[in-house]
Design an enzyme around this catalytic site. Structure first.
Site, short mmCIF file in Angstrom:
data_model
loop_
_atom_site.label_atom_id
_atom_site.label_comp_id
_atom_site.label_asym_id
_atom_site.label_seq_id
_atom_site.Cartn_x
_atom_site.Cartn_y
_atom_site.Cartn_z
CB THR A 11 -0.90 0.00 1.26
OG1 THR A 11 -1.46 1.29 1.43
CG2 THR A 11 -0.11 -0.31 2.52
CG ASP A 12 -1.13 5.00 -0.98
OD1 ASP A 12 -1.69 4.32 -0.08
OD2 ASP A 12 -1.70 5.92 -1.59
CD GLU A 13 -3.50 3.36 4.15
OE1 GLU A 13 -3.45 3.37 5.38
OE2 GLU A 13 -4.53 3.10 3.51
CE1 TYR A 22 -3.23 -2.70 5.65
CE2 TYR A 22 -3.28 -0.34 5.14
CZ TYR A 22 -3.27 -1.67 4.72
OH TYR A 22 -3.28 -1.96 3.37
CE LYS A 77 0.25 -4.66 2.91
NZ LYS A 77 -0.13 -6.01 2.37
P1 NAD Z 1 -9.45 -7.42 2.19
O1 NAD Z 1 -9.45 -7.17 3.66
O2 NAD Z 1 -10.70 -7.16 1.40
O3 NAD Z 1 -9.04 -8.94 1.89
C1 NAD Z 1 -8.03 -9.60 2.58
C2 NAD Z 1 -8.19 -11.10 2.35
O4 NAD Z 1 -7.13 -11.76 3.08
C3 NAD Z 1 -9.51 -11.68 2.87
O5 NAD Z 1 -10.07 -12.52 1.90
C4 NAD Z 1 -9.11 -12.45 4.12
O6 NAD Z 1 -9.94 -13.56 4.39
C5 NAD Z 1 -7.68 -12.88 3.77
N1 NAD Z 1 -6.88 -13.12 4.97
C6 NAD Z 1 -6.76 -12.30 6.07
N2 NAD Z 1 -5.97 -12.89 6.99
C7 NAD Z 1 -5.55 -14.06 6.46
C8 NAD Z 1 -4.71 -15.10 6.94
N3 NAD Z 1 -4.14 -15.03 8.15
N4 NAD Z 1 -4.47 -16.16 6.13
C9 NAD Z 1 -5.05 -16.24 4.90
N5 NAD Z 1 -5.88 -15.30 4.42
C10 NAD Z 1 -6.13 -14.21 5.18
O7 NAD Z 1 -8.22 -6.58 1.63
P2 NAD Z 1 -8.05 -5.84 0.24
O8 NAD Z 1 -8.56 -4.47 0.37
O9 NAD Z 1 -8.53 -6.73 -0.84
O10 NAD Z 1 -6.46 -5.75 0.19
C11 NAD Z 1 -5.68 -6.82 -0.36
C12 NAD Z 1 -4.21 -6.45 -0.29
O11 NAD Z 1 -3.97 -5.23 -1.00
C13 NAD Z 1 -3.72 -6.20 1.14
O12 NAD Z 1 -2.42 -6.73 1.24
C14 NAD Z 1 -3.70 -4.68 1.27
O13 NAD Z 1 -2.72 -4.27 2.19
C15 NAD Z 1 -3.35 -4.28 -0.15
N6 NAD Z 1 -3.84 -2.94 -0.58
C16 NAD Z 1 -5.16 -2.60 -0.39
C17 NAD Z 1 -5.62 -1.36 -0.85
C18 NAD Z 1 -7.07 -0.96 -0.71
O14 NAD Z 1 -7.41 0.19 -1.04
N7 NAD Z 1 -7.97 -1.84 -0.28
C19 NAD Z 1 -4.73 -0.47 -1.45
C20 NAD Z 1 -3.38 -0.86 -1.62
C21 NAD Z 1 -2.96 -2.11 -1.18
P1 TYD Z 2 -10.76 3.88 4.38
O1 TYD Z 2 -11.76 3.50 3.34
O2 TYD Z 2 -10.85 3.26 5.73
O3 TYD Z 2 -9.31 3.68 3.73
P2 TYD Z 2 -7.85 4.15 4.30
O4 TYD Z 2 -7.97 4.48 5.74
O5 TYD Z 2 -7.03 2.93 4.06
O6 TYD Z 2 -7.45 5.32 3.45
O7 TYD Z 2 -10.84 5.45 4.58
C1 TYD Z 2 -10.70 6.34 3.49
C2 TYD Z 2 -10.76 7.74 4.06
O8 TYD Z 2 -12.07 7.98 4.58
C3 TYD Z 2 -9.81 7.97 5.24
O9 TYD Z 2 -9.31 9.30 5.17
C4 TYD Z 2 -10.70 7.80 6.46
C5 TYD Z 2 -12.05 8.30 5.98
N1 TYD Z 2 -13.22 7.66 6.58
C6 TYD Z 2 -14.28 8.44 7.04
O10 TYD Z 2 -14.22 9.69 7.00
N2 TYD Z 2 -15.36 7.81 7.58
C7 TYD Z 2 -15.46 6.45 7.67
O11 TYD Z 2 -16.50 5.92 8.20
C8 TYD Z 2 -14.39 5.66 7.16
C9 TYD Z 2 -14.44 4.15 7.25
C10 TYD Z 2 -13.29 6.30 6.62
#
Ligand code: NAD
Ligand code: TYD
Length: 354
Positions: A135-137, A160, A164
């Site tokens: 992630t970019d975070e 988080y 990561k």
């Molecule tokens: P998500 O929470 O929707 O999915 C995570 C999946 O991992 C789930 O299916 C869960 O069951 C599985 N999982 C969790 N713990 C596990 C374990 N111990 N063993 C096996 N499986 C397990 O997450 P997402 O949003 O789809 O993100 C996927 C990846 O991409 C993550 O690594 C996250 O850090 C990265 N990422 C997410 C975003 C975003 O905006 N959502 C952006 C950049 C990177």
């Molecule tokens: P989120 O979807 O949780 O992603 P991330 O924290 O990984 O960026 O949140 C996106 C943005 O929205 C973040 O700045 C937090 C804000 N946010 C709210 O304002 N209200 C909410 O209920 C949630 C879940 C997030």
């Protein structure tokens, strides 16, 4: 590629990656390893579950013996690692879970790959790849200007992003110490179908539909760089095939929005879709207590990926958001199962967890 292990394939982004690979690479076999936590949902993959080149395996990446045995049995050629605990707010209330899955789980996978591929410093391992999705975070927060590049120093603020960042460091350490063929990508916020309704956009879609308050942290001035999830999956495909081993690629949409503007746009789109008078949904906006350690602004410079591999985002945000709303309105059953927890009861009866 041969046998491709995708971890976390039942989650939001993972399910889009699994679908893309299963449909595009019929000659290869895709193994989806997922623990099915609250965020994992096999309903996300109903359309491909019977495909000949797809196998689902329920299991926990923190279970070292299970992971070693799995790699020994299947001898995967490529690993795309997405499994993670992914929600910042949950990491604030339960950081340890993030250490177990995101750090220890990643190291278990790195170890297992290193062992079956026989990696060592004095040898180059051909035709294998460990792709770590991050992630970019990890880069922390930006002020009003500037972009995260691949050279930006890590400065995570939430449990988080700290977990990561730690996993990214382990991946680089395995590359530098054992010559494990690795690649990492750091992506901005994703949105789209199958997003669990605890994250900002799907939560607000659900709440608008049900006339519930839309909780905006602080003043809603925090900025995120939104990317449609299928564009992320395409970037992963491009990097897996043509990315340079040992490299990092930033993925982002060049699409910065303050949270309040995202939600105002969403309200407007949903006024139309739900045949409500213009301005009705905006009245649901409620400013609530800010998130602790809330990063102000994320914005990605993805020019390396664009220039080296020719990837670019395919959708404008307005179009992608409308597509996302349409998906949620057309998939009421999915939303109902997820919000009631019904899908989890079903899995407990169907699968043994290891
Ligand atoms: P998500 O929470 O929707 O999915 C995570 C999946 O991992 C789930 O299916 C869960 O069951 C599985 N999982 C969790 N713990 C596990 C374990 N111990 N063993 C096996 N499986 C397990 O997450 P997402 O949003 O789809 O993100 C996927 C990846 O991409 C993550 O690594 C996250 O850090 C990265 N990422 C997410 C975003 C975003 O905006 N959502 C952006 C950049 C990177
Ligand atoms: P989120 O979807 O949780 O992603 P991330 O924290 O990984 O960026 O949140 C996106 C943005 O929205 C973040 O700045 C937090 C804000 N946010 C709210 O304002 N209200 C909410 O209920 C949630 C879940 C997030």
């Amino acid at each position: 590629m041969g046998k491709i292990l995708i971890t976390g394939g039942a989650g939001f982004i993972g399910s889009h990656v699994v679908r893309l690979f299963v449909n595009k690479y019929e000659q290869h076999h895709i193994y989806n390893l997922d623990k099915l936590t609250y965020a994992g949902n096999l309903e996300n993959l109903k359309d491909i579950q019977e495909k000949h080149n797809y196998t689902f395996i329920r299991g926990d990446i923190t279970n070292k013996d299970f992971i070693d045995e799995l790699f020994e049995t299947y001898k995967f050629d490529s690993v795309i690692h997405l499994a993670a605990e992914s929600h910042v707010d949950r990491s604030i209330s339960n950081p340890l879970e993030f250490v177990y899955t995101n750090v220890i789980g990643t190291v278990n996978l790195l170890n297992a790959a290193k062992t079956i591929w026989g990696c060592s410093k004095d040898k180059v391992t051909e035709n294998k790849i460990f792709y770590h999705v991050s992630t970019d975070e990890v880069y922390g927060t930006l002020g009003d200007t500037g972009l995260f590049t691949e050279e930006t120093a890590y400065d995570p603020h939430s449990p988080y992003s700290a977990s990561k960042a730690s996993s990214d460091h382990f991946v680089r350490a395995y590359h530098d110490t054992y010559n494990l063929p690795c690649v990492i990508s750091n992506c901005s916020n994703n949105y789209g179908p199958n997003h669990f309704p605890e994250k900002l956009i799907p939560l607000c879609i659900y709440n608008i539909k049900n006339n519930k308050p839309l909780p905006i942290y602080g003043k809603g001035e925090n900025v995120r760089d939104w990317l449609f999830v299928e564009d992320h999956a395409r970037a992963i495909d491009a990097i897996l095939h043509s990315g340079k081993i040992g490299s990092t690629y930033n993925i982002g949409g060049h699409n910065e929005w303050t949270n309040i503007d995202v939600i105002r746009l969403l309200c407007k789109i949903m006024d139309k879709k739900l045949c409500r008078v213009d301005g009705t949904n905006e009245q649901l906006i409620t400013f609530v207590k800010d998130r602790a350690g809330h990063d102000l602004r994320y914005a990605i410079d993805s020019s390396k990926l664009q220039h080296e591999l020719g990837w670019k985002p395919s959708l404008q945000f307005e179009e992608g958001l409308e597509k996302t709303v349409d998906w949620y309105l057309a998939n009421e059953e999915w939303l109902k199962h997820v919000t009631s927890g019904e899908y989890q009861k079903f899995y407990e009866q169907q699968y043994v967890n290891r």
